[in-house]
Design a protein around this motif. Structure first.
Motif, short mmCIF file in Angstrom:
data_model
loop_
_atom_site.label_atom_id
_atom_site.label_comp_id
_atom_site.label_asym_id
_atom_site.label_seq_id
_atom_site.Cartn_x
_atom_site.Cartn_y
_atom_site.Cartn_z
N SER A 51 39.67 39.00 46.76
CA SER A 51 40.05 40.40 46.57
C SER A 51 41.05 40.87 47.63
O SER A 51 41.44 42.03 47.65
CB SER A 51 38.80 41.29 46.62
OG SER A 51 37.95 40.96 45.55
N PRO A 97 45.40 42.07 44.39
CA PRO A 97 44.37 41.09 44.73
C PRO A 97 44.62 39.74 44.06
O PRO A 97 45.11 39.66 42.94
CB PRO A 97 43.08 41.72 44.19
CG PRO A 97 43.38 43.17 44.06
CD PRO A 97 44.84 43.27 43.77
N ILE A 155 42.55 37.77 42.83
CA ILE A 155 41.71 37.59 41.65
C ILE A 155 42.40 38.11 40.38
O ILE A 155 42.18 37.59 39.29
CB ILE A 155 40.32 38.25 41.87
CG1 ILE A 155 39.31 37.58 40.97
CG2 ILE A 155 40.36 39.73 41.66
CD1 ILE A 155 37.91 37.66 41.49
N ASP A 156 43.26 39.12 40.53
CA ASP A 156 43.99 39.64 39.38
C ASP A 156 44.95 38.59 38.83
O ASP A 156 45.11 38.44 37.62
CB ASP A 156 44.76 40.91 39.74
CG ASP A 156 43.84 42.10 39.98
OD1 ASP A 156 42.63 42.00 39.66
OD2 ASP A 156 44.32 43.12 40.50
N GLN A 189 34.82 39.16 39.60
CA GLN A 189 34.72 40.43 40.32
C GLN A 189 35.18 40.33 41.77
O GLN A 189 35.46 41.33 42.39
CB GLN A 189 33.28 40.95 40.27
CG GLN A 189 32.80 41.21 38.88
CD GLN A 189 31.33 41.60 38.84
OE1 GLN A 189 30.61 41.45 39.83
NE2 GLN A 189 30.90 42.08 37.70
N GLY A 190 35.18 39.14 42.33
CA GLY A 190 35.61 38.96 43.72
C GLY A 190 34.66 39.58 44.72
O GLY A 190 35.08 40.16 45.71
N LYS A 191 33.37 39.44 44.48
CA LYS A 191 32.38 40.05 45.37
C LYS A 191 31.40 39.06 45.98
O LYS A 191 30.43 39.46 46.61
CB LYS A 191 31.61 41.13 44.62
CG LYS A 191 32.49 42.28 44.18
CD LYS A 191 31.70 43.36 43.49
CE LYS A 191 32.64 44.48 43.10
NZ LYS A 191 31.95 45.56 42.42
#
Length: 157
Positions: free
Chosen positions: A37, A42, A44-45, A86-88
């Motif tokens: 992220s 980011p 992840i996008d 989600q990158g979490k």
């Protein structure tokens, strides 16, 4: 004459194994940790865009393989597409993710593993029977895609 007869009965042949289209599986492992992220936009996008089900890359993979997509961070889990990232995740465990996917696909014809990550492995503990060692032992190619400022692709054997 006896020698010729024995050779004919023995039927010497060369057996070559090849990957038949759509009969082997390609496992695509996508990094879902918090480090993905970072940056603007980011990382992840970009991964979601490049590995979307309707992207040119995924369509090309689907022509040759049955594609199975996995997310990984502190754990690895199968997912329908990259859109669920989600990158979490709290950690990045590359070796454990590969090992988990190999266990999930055990007994199935695995043709390749594609690992998409920013490379920030902050939690793997290298073991003798790691997923990476198992890939090498079974001669399954591991293709890595580095995600960061520039998207890069490398192949490891």
């Amino acid at each position: 004459m006896l020698l010729v007869l024995l050779i004919m009965l023995w039927r010497p042949a060369l057996v070559v194994t090849t990957a038949a289209p759509r009969q082997n599986i390609a496992a695509v492992l996508l990094d879902d940790s918090a480090s993905m992220s970072l940056e603007s936009p980011p990382r992840i996008d970009r991964v979601k865009q490049v590995f979307a089900p309707d992207s040119a890359l995924m369509k090309k993979l689907a022509e040759r393989f049955q594609v199975r997509t996995y997310r990984f961070s502190d754990i690895a889990a199968r997912m329908p597409s990259a859109q669920g990232l989600q990158g979490k995740g709290s950690a990045t465990r590359i070796e454990e993710a590969v090992d988990s996917v190999l266990s999930d696909l055990e007994g199935l014809p695995l043709g390749a593993v594609v690992l998409v990550t920013d490379g920030a492995d902050n939690a793997s503990a290298s073991t003798h029977d790691s997923g990476l060692a198992r890939l090498k032992a079974h001669q399954i190619p591991l293709h890595t895609v580095g995600v960061g400022k520039q998207l890069s692709i490398a192949t490891c054997k």
